[in-house]
Motif scaffolding. Structure first.
Motif, PDB file in Angstrom:
ATOM      1  N   UNK A   8       0.736  -1.251   0.069  1.00 47.54           N
ATOM      2  CA  UNK A   8      -0.003  -0.144   0.038  1.00 47.54           C
ATOM      3  C   UNK A   8       0.895   1.156   0.010  1.00 47.54           C
ATOM      4  N   UNK A   9       0.688   1.957  -1.028  1.00 49.85           N
ATOM      5  CA  UNK A   9       1.640   3.215  -0.991  1.00 49.85           C
ATOM      6  C   UNK A   9       0.514   4.448  -1.009  1.00 49.85           C
ATOM      7  N   UNK A  10       0.507   5.330   0.026  1.00 49.35           N
ATOM      8  CA  UNK A  10      -0.199   6.473   0.365  1.00 49.35           C
ATOM      9  C   UNK A  10       0.208   7.633  -0.217  1.00 49.35           C
ATOM     10  N   UNK A  11      -0.226   8.253  -0.939  1.00 46.32           N
ATOM     11  CA  UNK A  11       0.187   9.783  -1.551  1.00 46.32           C
ATOM     12  C   UNK A  11      -0.698  10.676  -1.166  1.00 46.32           C
ATOM     13  N   UNK A  25       2.022   6.988 -12.263  1.00 45.99           N
ATOM     14  CA  UNK A  25       3.190   6.300 -12.570  1.00 45.99           C
ATOM     15  C   UNK A  25       4.000   5.527 -11.730  1.00 45.99           C
ATOM     16  N   UNK A  26       3.854   5.765 -10.317  1.00 42.25           N
ATOM     17  CA  UNK A  26       4.223   4.645  -9.224  1.00 42.25           C
ATOM     18  C   UNK A  26       3.404   3.149  -9.417  1.00 42.25           C
ATOM     19  N   UNK A  27       2.208   3.411  -9.638  1.00 41.71           N
ATOM     20  CA  UNK A  27       1.212   2.477  -9.922  1.00 41.71           C
ATOM     21  C   UNK A  27       1.808   1.650 -11.037  1.00 41.71           C
ATOM     22  N   UNK A  28       1.955   2.292 -12.182  1.00 39.02           N
ATOM     23  CA  UNK A  28       2.537   1.526 -13.536  1.00 39.02           C
ATOM     24  C   UNK A  28       3.760   1.023 -13.126  1.00 39.02           C
ATOM     25  N   UNK A  29       4.741   1.500 -12.455  1.00 38.44           N
ATOM     26  CA  UNK A  29       6.166   0.880 -12.321  1.00 38.44           C
ATOM     27  C   UNK A  29       6.173  -0.203 -11.535  1.00 38.44           C
ATOM     28  N   UNK A  30       5.562  -0.175 -10.557  1.00 38.16           N
ATOM     29  CA  UNK A  30       5.197  -1.383  -9.686  1.00 38.16           C
ATOM     30  C   UNK A  30       4.111  -2.305  -9.793  1.00 38.16           C
ATOM     31  N   UNK A 107     -10.486  -1.402  -1.667  1.00 36.33           N
ATOM     32  CA  UNK A 107      -9.872  -1.331  -2.967  1.00 36.33           C
ATOM     33  C   UNK A 107      -8.214  -1.813  -2.584  1.00 36.33           C
ATOM     34  N   UNK A 108      -7.719  -1.428  -1.625  1.00 36.39           N
ATOM     35  CA  UNK A 108      -6.360  -1.521  -1.431  1.00 36.39           C
ATOM     36  C   UNK A 108      -6.071  -2.774  -0.805  1.00 36.39           C
ATOM     37  N   UNK A 117      -4.760  11.101  -2.213  1.00 36.74           N
ATOM     38  CA  UNK A 117      -5.895  11.813  -1.847  1.00 36.74           C
ATOM     39  C   UNK A 117      -5.257  12.786  -0.753  1.00 36.74           C
ATOM     40  N   UNK A 118      -6.009  13.074   0.296  1.00 38.85           N
ATOM     41  CA  UNK A 118      -5.656  13.855   1.567  1.00 38.85           C
ATOM     42  C   UNK A 118      -5.459  13.151   3.076  1.00 38.85           C
ATOM     43  N   UNK A 119      -6.016  12.114   2.906  1.00 37.82           N
ATOM     44  CA  UNK A 119      -5.954  11.769   4.080  1.00 37.82           C
ATOM     45  C   UNK A 119      -5.727   9.969   4.137  1.00 37.82           C
ATOM     46  N   UNK A 120      -4.896   9.617   3.246  1.00 41.59           N
ATOM     47  CA  UNK A 120      -4.450   8.117   3.153  1.00 41.59           C
ATOM     48  C   UNK A 120      -3.486   7.591   3.970  1.00 41.59           C
ATOM     49  N   UNK A 121      -2.664   8.274   4.076  1.00 41.67           N
ATOM     50  CA  UNK A 121      -1.670   8.065   5.134  1.00 41.67           C
ATOM     51  C   UNK A 121      -1.967   8.231   6.608  1.00 41.67           C
ATOM     52  N   UNK A 122      -2.824   9.203   6.668  1.00 45.49           N
ATOM     53  CA  UNK A 122      -3.254   9.468   8.108  1.00 45.49           C
ATOM     54  C   UNK A 122      -4.481   8.714   8.599  1.00 45.49           C
ATOM     55  N   UNK A 123      -5.546   8.311   7.817  1.00 47.13           N
ATOM     56  CA  UNK A 123      -6.761   7.869   8.005  1.00 47.13           C
ATOM     57  C   UNK A 123      -7.155   6.479   7.480  1.00 47.13           C
ATOM     58  N   UNK A 124      -6.842   6.716   6.090  1.00 44.79           N
ATOM     59  CA  UNK A 124      -7.424   5.364   5.131  1.00 44.79           C
ATOM     60  C   UNK A 124      -6.524   4.379   5.411  1.00 44.79           C
ATOM     61  N   UNK A 125      -5.276   4.367   5.294  1.00 45.79           N
ATOM     62  CA  UNK A 125      -4.116   3.428   5.643  1.00 45.79           C
ATOM     63  C   UNK A 125      -2.801   3.871   6.439  1.00 45.79           C
ATOM     64  N   UNK A 126      -3.301   4.069   7.768  1.00 47.92           N
ATOM     65  CA  UNK A 126      -2.146   4.584   8.541  1.00 47.92           C
ATOM     66  C   UNK A 126      -1.028   3.757   8.726  1.00 47.92           C
ATOM     67  N   UNK A 127      -1.351   2.345   8.282  1.00 46.33           N
ATOM     68  CA  UNK A 127      -0.176   1.376   8.232  1.00 46.33           C
ATOM     69  C   UNK A 127       0.496   1.134   6.865  1.00 46.33           C
ATOM     70  N   UNK A 128       0.237   1.982   6.014  1.00 44.65           N
ATOM     71  CA  UNK A 128       0.678   2.007   4.647  1.00 44.65           C
ATOM     72  C   UNK A 128       2.422   1.672   4.600  1.00 44.65           C
ATOM     73  N   UNK A 129       2.386   0.866   3.501  1.00 48.19           N
ATOM     74  CA  UNK A 129       4.067   0.252   3.626  1.00 48.19           C
ATOM     75  C   UNK A 129       4.835   1.598   3.071  1.00 48.19           C
ATOM     76  N   UNK A 130       4.306   2.613   2.507  1.00 48.36           N
ATOM     77  CA  UNK A 130       5.187   3.866   2.076  1.00 48.36           C
ATOM     78  C   UNK A 130       4.183   4.878   2.165  1.00 48.36           C
TER      79      UNK A 130
END
Length: 220
Positions: A8-11, A25-30, A107-108, A117-130
């Protein structure tokens, strides 16, 4: 071997900072699925407008969020000043964010994903890999959004676009539920003076270091 299959990469970041382009681009790359979570709020806002209701009306916004269908994310009218304003309004409604949270997590969880988005790393996926937090000056972001509108044939004044960008920033940062802010463990990338290729290179370097990738592990 694909070592990123369930990452899970949160941006996160403010409007027009370049997070969407970078996320794709990161999604396509990985080789990961990609979700622009902002489209969820835009689609909810547009649904409210379609019903002739006010996006700031919590009841109307929550009802639209509960009724949202995945195919509505492909509407052609989810960009532009009207959609921007409606999206910002519904995103401030706690019930809307709660209604869309499960959609994003499901989805993830399926195959891993890059989500912006605006809260992916703080709320949606606080344990995201990146976690990446993308910023740029309001002036640079306004210029990018204005050029985007020009390319789509939408008439807009640059000064008005900048005022809208600043107003959206203030609204995102001040809302009581999930205010816009970087997660404590997010890596910040300032794209004010970076082109798309340079921003991607910076993000890829961070991913390589943070996730312990060797060059041979990277998926192209």
């Amino acid at each position: 071997m694909n070592h990123v299959a369930h990452w899970i990469i949160a941006i996160d970041g403010p409007a027009a900072a370049g997070k969407g382009t970078l996320a794709r681009r990161l999604a396509e790359h990985f080789g990961l699925p990609y979700l622009d979570t902002g489209l969820l709020y835009r689609a909810v806002g547009r649904r409210v407008l379609d019903r002739g209701e006010n996006p700031s009306d919590a009841h109307a916004a929550e009802a639209a969020a509960r009724d949202l269908r995945p195919e509505e994310l492909h509407r052609s009218d989810l960009r532009g000043p009207e959609a921007d304003a409606a999206s910002a309004a519904v995103a401030s409604v706690p019930g809307v964010r709660a209604a869309l949270l499960g959609f994003q997590r499901d989805f993830g969880a399926a195959k891993g994903a890059v989500l912006d988005g605006r809260d992916i790393g703080t709320v949606v996926f606080p344990n995201a890999d990146l976690k990446l937090f993308i910023i740029a000056s309001p002036e640079a972001r306004a210029q990018r959004r204005w050029l985007e509108l020009q390319d789509r044939g939408v008439a807009a004044d640059l000064a008005d676009v900048e005022r809208e960008i600043r107003a959206r920033d203030q609204q995102d940062a001040a809302r009581a539920i999930a205010p816009l802010r970087p997660a404590d463990d997010a890596q910040v990338i300032d794209t004010t003076t970076l082109g798309q290729d340079a921003a991607f290179a910076a993000a890829l370097a961070i991913a390589t270091a943070r996730l312990g990738l060797a060059n041979s592990d990277q998926v192209n």
